[in-house]
Design a protein around this motif. Structure first.
Motif, mmCIF file in Angstrom:
data_model
loop_
_atom_site.group_PDB
_atom_site.id
_atom_site.type_symbol
_atom_site.label_atom_id
_atom_site.label_comp_id
_atom_site.label_asym_id
_atom_site.label_seq_id
_atom_site.Cartn_x
_atom_site.Cartn_y
_atom_site.Cartn_z
ATOM 1 N N ASN A 111 0.785 -1.225 0.000
ATOM 2 C CA ASN A 111 0.000 0.000 0.000
ATOM 3 C C ASN A 111 0.821 1.281 0.000
ATOM 4 O OD1 ASN A 111 -2.423 1.765 0.832
ATOM 5 N ND2 ASN A 111 -1.055 1.971 2.588
ATOM 6 N N ALA A 112 2.063 1.251 0.449
ATOM 7 C CA ALA A 112 2.837 2.488 0.577
ATOM 8 C C ALA A 112 2.905 3.217 -0.760
ATOM 9 C CB ALA A 112 4.249 2.178 1.072
ATOM 10 N N GLY A 113 2.643 4.523 -0.736
ATOM 11 C CA GLY A 113 2.661 5.277 -1.982
ATOM 12 C C GLY A 113 2.647 6.771 -1.729
ATOM 13 N N THR A 114 2.968 7.525 -2.770
ATOM 14 C CA THR A 114 2.964 8.976 -2.698
ATOM 15 C C THR A 114 2.487 9.530 -4.026
ATOM 16 O OG1 THR A 114 4.317 10.932 -2.271
ATOM 17 C CG2 THR A 114 5.392 9.115 -3.420
ATOM 18 N N PHE A 115 1.783 10.650 -3.978
ATOM 19 C CA PHE A 115 1.338 11.297 -5.219
ATOM 20 C C PHE A 115 2.470 12.109 -5.836
ATOM 21 C CE2 PHE A 115 -0.809 14.394 -7.904
ATOM 22 C CZ PHE A 115 -1.751 13.607 -8.559
ATOM 23 N N GLY A 139 9.407 0.333 -4.447
ATOM 24 C CA GLY A 139 9.053 -0.126 -3.108
ATOM 25 C C GLY A 139 8.049 -1.257 -3.141
ATOM 26 N N SER A 140 7.064 -1.156 -4.031
ATOM 27 C CA SER A 140 6.074 -2.227 -4.159
ATOM 28 C C SER A 140 6.712 -3.512 -4.661
ATOM 29 C CB SER A 140 4.949 -1.791 -5.104
ATOM 30 O OG SER A 140 4.217 -0.728 -4.536
ATOM 31 N N GLY A 188 0.730 -4.051 -14.135
ATOM 32 C CA GLY A 188 1.631 -5.055 -14.702
ATOM 33 C C GLY A 188 2.285 -5.894 -13.628
ATOM 34 N N LEU A 189 2.658 -5.259 -12.517
ATOM 35 C CA LEU A 189 3.231 -6.007 -11.399
ATOM 36 C C LEU A 189 2.223 -7.022 -10.874
ATOM 37 C CD1 LEU A 189 5.563 -6.338 -9.314
ATOM 38 C CD2 LEU A 189 4.424 -4.579 -7.940
ATOM 39 N N THR A 190 0.986 -6.599 -10.726
ATOM 40 C CA THR A 190 -0.062 -7.505 -10.241
ATOM 41 C C THR A 190 -0.231 -8.708 -11.160
ATOM 42 O OG1 THR A 190 -1.261 -5.701 -9.144
ATOM 43 C CG2 THR A 190 -2.524 -7.670 -9.695
ATOM 44 N N LYS A 191 -0.283 -8.473 -12.451
ATOM 45 C CA LYS A 191 -0.479 -9.568 -13.396
ATOM 46 C C LYS A 191 0.706 -10.533 -13.394
ATOM 47 C CE LYS A 191 -3.503 -6.984 -16.535
ATOM 48 N NZ LYS A 191 -3.650 -6.381 -17.891
#
Length: 274
Positions: A111-115, A139-140, A188-191
């Motif tokens: 979940n970590a993220g930044t706009f 990071g993901s 793409g990472l998810t797939k």
């Protein structure tokens, strides 16, 4: 405003958790010190999950855990682990701590993220670009890789990774090139994780979120740039509604998977954006 709402909800959830024993399942939630991460972590704890809270700010992680500090010995364990997900050594230390404390890993909420700094594409500096890519994408990847290794090696084998995408994984906002690019890359990472995880009972899904009321979306309630060049106040939804969806995805048996889910404020300008 959203943070106060989430804290009030979490206090109510603590009362419910005290009556339910831990379910034995172990989760890591990154970006757990605020916003969506805090809401999801608290929802998992309330459902009896042991949860490792990862984030850069120790005091924020402690605040996420605070409502659950008086849980009995039969309740779920809550373990704040300060972590910068852009640093491979700190990611390795996070998952080593989870292994040493709990012995296995059933869920990563990535979940970590930044706009990042919004602005016209031609004004985005290399440093601005890298700051967003390093957190949202690299990071993901680092967290997913470490979780994948743990889930592949443990007995019984398997687990679940849920990536936090965004409606920006589908359509952009103006002046959001770095954020939009990383959220498209998250798909793409998810797939790839879904495909590579099949032989090892590792399921991977993605939740694409639109306008949850968090610190990151505060400007949507005062007016935000639209595709037509104007500004508009946009509707938001409670982050707890996102958390309930993540809990549903996480609670499925590994033989079933929500590959992609979109949860958004009903009236936000997404359908028809642009």
């Amino acid at each position: 405003m959203a943070q106060n709402t989430n804290q009030a909800d979490a206090v109510d959830e603590t009362d419910r958790v005290r009556t339910a024993p831990a379910n034995g399942k172990v989760a890591v939630v990154t970006g757990a010190g605020s916003g969506i991460g805090r809401a999801v972590a608290r929802e998992l704890i309330a459902a009896g999950w042991h949860v490792a809270l990862a984030g850069r700010r120790p005091e924020a992680l402690d605040e996420t855990a605070r409502p659950f500090g008086s849980l009995g010995t039969n309740g779920p364990a809550v373990a704040p682990v300060p972590t910068d997900v852009t640093r491979p050594d700190e990611v390795d230390a996070l998952f080593a701590a989870v292994r040493d404390r709990f012995g296995r890993l059933d869920l990563l909420f990535n979940n970590a993220g930044t706009f990042g700094r919004p602005g016209p594409l031609e004004d985005i500096s290399y440093e601005d670009w890298r700051a967003v890519v390093d957190v949202n994408l690299t990071g993901s990847f680092l967290c997913a890789q470490a979780a994948f290794r743990a889930m592949k090696e443990q007995d019984p084998q398997g687990g679940r990774i849920i990536n936090n995408g965004s409606v920006s994984a589908h359509v952009p906002r103006p002046h959001s090139v770095a954020y939009t690019a990383t959220k498209h890359a998250m798909t793409g990472l998810t797939k790839s994780l879904s495909l590579d995880g099949r032989p090892y009972r590792i399921a991977c899904g993605q939740i694409d979120i639109g306008n949850a009321a968090t610190e990151m979306t505060g400007r949507m309630q005062t007016g935000i740039l639209q595709a037509n060049g104007g500004t508009a106040v946009e509707p938001v939804m409670d982050a707890t509604d996102v958390a309930r969806t993540v809990l549903h995805m996480a609670s499925l048996p590994l033989e079933a998977n929500v590959q992609f889910a979109t949860v958004m404020a009903t009236a936000m300008p997404y359908i028809g954006r642009g």
